[in-house]
Write a protein that holds these residues in place. Structure first.
Motif, PDB file in Angstrom:
ATOM      1  N   GLY A  72       0.801  -1.211   0.000  1.00 37.56           N
ATOM      2  CA  GLY A  72       0.000   0.000   0.000  1.00 37.56           C
ATOM      3  C   GLY A  72       0.832   1.259   0.000  1.00 37.56           C
ATOM      4  N   PHE A  73       2.000   1.257   0.651  1.00 39.88           N
ATOM      5  CA  PHE A  73       2.822   2.459   0.732  1.00 39.88           C
ATOM      6  C   PHE A  73       3.493   2.765  -0.598  1.00 39.88           C
ATOM      7  CE2 PHE A  73       6.995   4.431   1.416  1.00 39.88           C
ATOM      8  CZ  PHE A  73       6.604   5.616   2.011  1.00 39.88           C
ATOM      9  N   PHE A  74       4.097   1.773  -1.227  1.00 41.00           N
ATOM     10  CA  PHE A  74       4.829   2.026  -2.464  1.00 41.00           C
ATOM     11  C   PHE A  74       3.890   2.174  -3.661  1.00 41.00           C
ATOM     12  CE2 PHE A  74       8.151   0.156   0.168  1.00 41.00           C
ATOM     13  CZ  PHE A  74       9.209   1.019  -0.089  1.00 41.00           C
ATOM     14  N   GLY A  75       2.788   1.420  -3.674  1.00 40.47           N
ATOM     15  CA  GLY A  75       1.840   1.539  -4.770  1.00 40.47           C
ATOM     16  C   GLY A  75       2.475   1.184  -6.115  1.00 40.47           C
ATOM     17  N   GLY A  76       1.839   1.639  -7.196  1.00 42.37           N
ATOM     18  CA  GLY A  76       2.396   1.433  -8.524  1.00 42.37           C
ATOM     19  C   GLY A  76       2.570  -0.033  -8.873  1.00 42.37           C
ATOM     20  N   TRP A  77       3.676  -0.322  -9.571  1.00 41.50           N
ATOM     21  CA  TRP A  77       3.914  -1.697 -10.016  1.00 41.50           C
ATOM     22  C   TRP A  77       4.236  -2.623  -8.846  1.00 41.50           C
ATOM     23  CZ3 TRP A  77       8.464  -4.242  -9.113  1.00 41.50           C
ATOM     24  CH2 TRP A  77       9.564  -3.463  -8.741  1.00 41.50           C
ATOM     25  N   VAL A  78       4.831  -2.063  -7.769  1.00 47.02           N
ATOM     26  CA  VAL A  78       5.118  -2.886  -6.587  1.00 47.02           C
ATOM     27  C   VAL A  78       3.812  -3.406  -5.991  1.00 47.02           C
ATOM     28  CG1 VAL A  78       6.109  -2.906  -4.275  1.00 47.02           C
ATOM     29  CG2 VAL A  78       7.262  -1.646  -6.106  1.00 47.02           C
ATOM     30  N   ASP A  79       2.851  -2.505  -5.821  1.00 40.46           N
ATOM     31  CA  ASP A  79       1.542  -2.896  -5.299  1.00 40.46           C
ATOM     32  C   ASP A  79       0.856  -3.874  -6.252  1.00 40.46           C
ATOM     33  OD1 ASP A  79      -0.859  -2.796  -3.718  1.00 40.46           O
ATOM     34  OD2 ASP A  79      -1.679  -1.416  -5.197  1.00 40.46           O
ATOM     35  N   GLY A  80       0.972  -3.619  -7.555  1.00 40.91           N
ATOM     36  CA  GLY A  80       0.329  -4.504  -8.529  1.00 40.91           C
ATOM     37  C   GLY A  80       0.856  -5.924  -8.463  1.00 40.91           C
ATOM     38  N   VAL A  81       2.183  -6.070  -8.408  1.00 40.00           N
ATOM     39  CA  VAL A  81       2.785  -7.403  -8.367  1.00 40.00           C
ATOM     40  C   VAL A  81       2.447  -8.121  -7.065  1.00 40.00           C
ATOM     41  CG1 VAL A  81       4.965  -8.660  -8.309  1.00 40.00           C
ATOM     42  CG2 VAL A  81       4.650  -6.803  -9.952  1.00 40.00           C
ATOM     43  N   MET A  82       2.601  -7.414  -5.938  1.00 42.77           N
ATOM     44  CA  MET A  82       2.377  -8.047  -4.643  1.00 42.77           C
ATOM     45  C   MET A  82       0.921  -8.467  -4.466  1.00 42.77           C
ATOM     46  SD  MET A  82       4.775  -5.646  -2.168  1.00 42.77           S
ATOM     47  CE  MET A  82       4.571  -6.702  -0.745  1.00 42.77           C
ATOM     48  N   MET A  83      -0.015  -7.636  -4.885  1.00 37.34           N
ATOM     49  CA  MET A  83      -1.415  -7.976  -4.691  1.00 37.34           C
ATOM     50  C   MET A  83      -1.911  -9.006  -5.705  1.00 37.34           C
ATOM     51  SD  MET A  83      -1.850  -6.472  -1.991  1.00 37.34           S
ATOM     52  CE  MET A  83      -3.502  -7.093  -1.750  1.00 37.34           C
ATOM     53  N   ARG A  84      -1.257  -9.091  -6.866  1.00 38.11           N
ATOM     54  CA  ARG A  84      -1.632 -10.154  -7.802  1.00 38.11           C
ATOM     55  C   ARG A  84      -1.224 -11.510  -7.239  1.00 38.11           C
ATOM     56  NH1 ARG A  84      -3.188  -6.086  -9.144  1.00 38.11           N
ATOM     57  NH2 ARG A  84      -4.700  -6.887  -7.647  1.00 38.11           N
ATOM     58  N   ILE A  85      -0.127 -11.540  -6.493  1.00 33.41           N
ATOM     59  CA  ILE A  85       0.276 -12.783  -5.826  1.00 33.41           C
ATOM     60  C   ILE A  85      -0.783 -13.181  -4.800  1.00 33.41           C
ATOM     61  CG2 ILE A  85       1.990 -13.827  -4.297  1.00 33.41           C
ATOM     62  CD1 ILE A  85       4.101 -12.104  -5.663  1.00 33.41           C
ATOM     63  N   VAL A  86      -1.259 -12.193  -4.036  1.00 33.99           N
ATOM     64  CA  VAL A  86      -2.300 -12.456  -3.047  1.00 33.99           C
ATOM     65  C   VAL A  86      -3.574 -12.950  -3.724  1.00 33.99           C
ATOM     66  CG1 VAL A  86      -3.798 -11.386  -1.315  1.00 33.99           C
ATOM     67  CG2 VAL A  86      -1.364 -10.810  -1.387  1.00 33.99           C
ATOM     68  N   ASP A  87      -3.968 -12.292  -4.808  1.00 33.38           N
ATOM     69  CA  ASP A  87      -5.189 -12.694  -5.511  1.00 33.38           C
ATOM     70  C   ASP A  87      -5.065 -14.102  -6.081  1.00 33.38           C
ATOM     71  OD1 ASP A  87      -6.283 -10.237  -4.942  1.00 33.38           O
ATOM     72  OD2 ASP A  87      -5.723  -9.346  -6.871  1.00 33.38           O
ATOM     73  N   ALA A  88      -3.872 -14.439  -6.584  1.00 38.92           N
ATOM     74  CA  ALA A  88      -3.682 -15.771  -7.157  1.00 38.92           C
ATOM     75  C   ALA A  88      -3.820 -16.857  -6.095  1.00 38.92           C
ATOM     76  CB  ALA A  88      -2.307 -15.858  -7.828  1.00 38.92           C
ATOM     77  N   ILE A  89      -3.276 -16.607  -4.902  1.00 40.68           N
ATOM     78  CA  ILE A  89      -3.382 -17.610  -3.833  1.00 40.68           C
ATOM     79  C   ILE A  89      -4.809 -17.673  -3.296  1.00 40.68           C
ATOM     80  CG2 ILE A  89      -2.483 -18.325  -1.589  1.00 40.68           C
ATOM     81  CD1 ILE A  89       0.088 -16.876  -2.226  1.00 40.68           C
ATOM     82  N   LEU A  90      -5.468 -16.511  -3.216  1.00 46.85           N
ATOM     83  CA  LEU A  90      -6.844 -16.496  -2.736  1.00 46.85           C
ATOM     84  C   LEU A  90      -7.791 -17.223  -3.686  1.00 46.85           C
ATOM     85  CD1 LEU A  90      -7.320 -12.890  -1.293  1.00 46.85           C
ATOM     86  CD2 LEU A  90      -7.466 -15.050  -0.040  1.00 46.85           C
ATOM     87  N   ALA A  91      -7.403 -17.317  -4.968  1.00 45.80           N
ATOM     88  CA  ALA A  91      -8.249 -18.017  -5.931  1.00 45.80           C
ATOM     89  C   ALA A  91      -8.319 -19.514  -5.645  1.00 45.80           C
ATOM     90  CB  ALA A  91      -7.739 -17.781  -7.346  1.00 45.80           C
ATOM     91  N   ILE A  92      -7.349 -20.026  -4.874  1.00 47.74           N
ATOM     92  CA  ILE A  92      -7.335 -21.442  -4.508  1.00 47.74           C
ATOM     93  C   ILE A  92      -8.065 -21.594  -3.176  1.00 47.74           C
ATOM     94  CG2 ILE A  92      -5.887 -23.453  -4.047  1.00 47.74           C
ATOM     95  CD1 ILE A  92      -3.624 -22.029  -5.507  1.00 47.74           C
ATOM     96  N   PRO A  93      -9.051 -22.464  -3.075  1.00 42.94           N
ATOM     97  CA  PRO A  93      -9.730 -22.677  -1.781  1.00 42.94           C
ATOM     98  C   PRO A  93      -8.718 -23.043  -0.697  1.00 42.94           C
ATOM     99  CG  PRO A  93     -10.938 -23.760  -3.552  1.00 42.94           C
ATOM    100  CD  PRO A  93      -9.643 -23.287  -4.146  1.00 42.94           C
ATOM    101  N   ILE A  94      -8.802 -22.343   0.425  1.00 43.90           N
ATOM    102  CA  ILE A  94      -7.821 -22.524   1.491  1.00 43.90           C
ATOM    103  C   ILE A  94      -7.816 -23.953   2.010  1.00 43.90           C
ATOM    104  CG2 ILE A  94      -7.147 -21.798   3.801  1.00 43.90           C
ATOM    105  CD1 ILE A  94      -6.535 -19.780   1.626  1.00 43.90           C
ATOM    106  N   LEU A  95      -8.996 -24.538   2.202  1.00 41.64           N
ATOM    107  CA  LEU A  95      -9.047 -25.903   2.724  1.00 41.64           C
ATOM    108  C   LEU A  95      -8.402 -26.879   1.744  1.00 41.64           C
ATOM    109  CD1 LEU A  95      -9.945 -27.714   4.999  1.00 41.64           C
ATOM    110  CD2 LEU A  95     -12.187 -27.937   3.888  1.00 41.64           C
ATOM    111  N   PHE A  96      -8.631 -26.685   0.450  1.00 39.28           N
ATOM    112  CA  PHE A  96      -7.998 -27.541  -0.548  1.00 39.28           C
ATOM    113  C   PHE A  96      -6.480 -27.384  -0.513  1.00 39.28           C
ATOM    114  CE2 PHE A  96      -6.146 -27.958  -4.814  1.00 39.28           C
ATOM    115  CZ  PHE A  96      -6.472 -29.265  -5.111  1.00 39.28           C
ATOM    116  N   LEU A  97      -6.006 -26.146  -0.364  1.00 38.86           N
ATOM    117  CA  LEU A  97      -4.569 -25.906  -0.286  1.00 38.86           C
ATOM    118  C   LEU A  97      -3.974 -26.559   0.954  1.00 38.86           C
ATOM    119  CD1 LEU A  97      -2.122 -24.475  -1.515  1.00 38.86           C
ATOM    120  CD2 LEU A  97      -2.751 -22.427  -0.226  1.00 38.86           C
ATOM    121  N   LEU A  98      -4.691 -26.481   2.081  1.00 40.31           N
ATOM    122  CA  LEU A  98      -4.210 -27.123   3.299  1.00 40.31           C
ATOM    123  C   LEU A  98      -4.156 -28.637   3.145  1.00 40.31           C
ATOM    124  CD1 LEU A  98      -6.051 -25.085   6.080  1.00 40.31           C
ATOM    125  CD2 LEU A  98      -3.601 -25.142   5.651  1.00 40.31           C
ATOM    126  N   LEU A  99      -5.184 -29.216   2.533  1.00 37.99           N
ATOM    127  CA  LEU A  99      -5.191 -30.660   2.313  1.00 37.99           C
ATOM    128  C   LEU A  99      -4.013 -31.085   1.440  1.00 37.99           C
ATOM    129  CD1 LEU A  99      -9.006 -31.311   1.726  1.00 37.99           C
ATOM    130  CD2 LEU A  99      -7.664 -31.803   3.773  1.00 37.99           C
TER     131      LEU A  99
END
Length: 317
Positions: free
Chosen positions: A139-166
């Protein structure tokens, strides 16, 4: 009547003195005839007014005492299997009966609670720390740094957490450190998004801009100004992370992918008890199930109380 210059009303009557200036938004409430209350004190007063939150704290404290102090008072053998004592109903010597391996259920409940609480608290701490740092930097740096970091978060969130844990617990042998690590590194995504949203608004504040103008480093802005100002959001979310982690441990234990025997957790106890559901062995099901429900609800009540306490609208009423 008309008002004359100097604050006098026609007829010689002085106008009443002006009352105290109205408090401006963003300032702590000032009690009449007393000093201004600090935000911490206001938050504490709001919290203790929430009776359900107090009940939640008491229940969590009792659960911790039950799980960690209880075994020192009520000593049982939770390692040796004794089939001659299998599935005994509650009675003298075994207040909650025994399970299919001859383990005392009351002692088992204490040992299983240790695993559930340790994993819940430790995993929530890891998730909160990682998520706070990740979200604050993005959030502080924003720009491409924010874009890359949050796309990583979105990609992991797209996987059901319980399935990932299993998936993770099937490729590594479940143990206490592994459970903490796996759950902690799958639960940091939500706090990361919350802190990132707060950081986007905080980075344009005057005091953060002043650090840049004075030559301060970006890390100083993040560590000294961004992260401390999102502490309220972080603390509230951390309590809910504890409840979620306890439930995830119960899910894995119920599916037979929890910590390896002879250790256990409440989810594993509940899973073992369902094998005897048609035999009416209620003491193998209800204690662990009720323990999960009571502790998770109590932690959520504490989280609700903290959310009210850090809410600016309530702190400055």
């Amino acid at each position: 009547m008309s008002v004359q210059p100097g604050g006098q009303i026609a007829g010689g009557v002085d106008a009443p003195a002006a009352g105290p200036a109205a408090s401006t938004p963003g300032t702590p409430a000032v009690s009449r005839g007393g000093p201004a209350k600090s935000l911490f004190r206001l938050g504490f007063e709001v919290f203790i007014q929430n009776r359900l939150a107090i009940v939640g704290i008491v229940v969590v404290a009792l659960a911790i005492l039950f799980c960690f102090v209880g075994p020192l008072i009520y000593r049982t053998d939770q390692v040796t299997v004794d089939l001659t004592l299998a599935n005994l109903p509650p009675g003298p010597g075994h207040p909650l009966g025994t399970d299919g391996s001859g383990y005392d259920v009351l002692g088992r409940l204490m040992v299983g609670g240790q695993t559930s609480l340790i994993v819940g608290l430790a995993a929530a701490a890891i998730a909160t720390i990682v998520g706070t740092v990740w979200g604050a930097v993005a959030g502080f740096f924003g720009g491409w740094v924010d874009g890359v970091m949050m796309r990583i978060v979105d990609a992991i969130l797209a996987i059901p957490i319980l399935f990932l844990l299993l998936f993770l617990v099937t490729i590594v042998r479940p143990s206490l450190p592994v459970m903490i690590f796996v759950i902690g590194l799958t639960a940091w995504l939500v706090p990361a998004r919350l802190v990132r949203g707060e950081s986007l608004t905080l980075r344009v504040r005057e005091y953060v801009q002043a650090v840049r103008v004075m030559g301060g480093s970006s890390w100083r802005s993040v560590s000294r100004h961004i992260m401390p100002n999102v502490i309220g959001t972080v603390i509230v979310n951390a309590t809910f992370q504890v409840a979620d982690a306890i439930l995830l441990v119960a899910y894995l234990g119920y599916l037979g992918l929890g910590i390896s025997p002879p250790a256990t957790d409440w989810g594993g106890m509940l899973s073992n008890g369902t094998q005897y559901v048609f035999l009416n062995y209620w003491w193998l099901i209800y204690p662990a199930g009720l323990a999960i429900i009571v502790v998770v609800v109590a932690v959520n009540l504490v989280g609700d109380g903290l959310r009210d306490a850090v809410e600016v609208r309530l702190q400055r009423r």
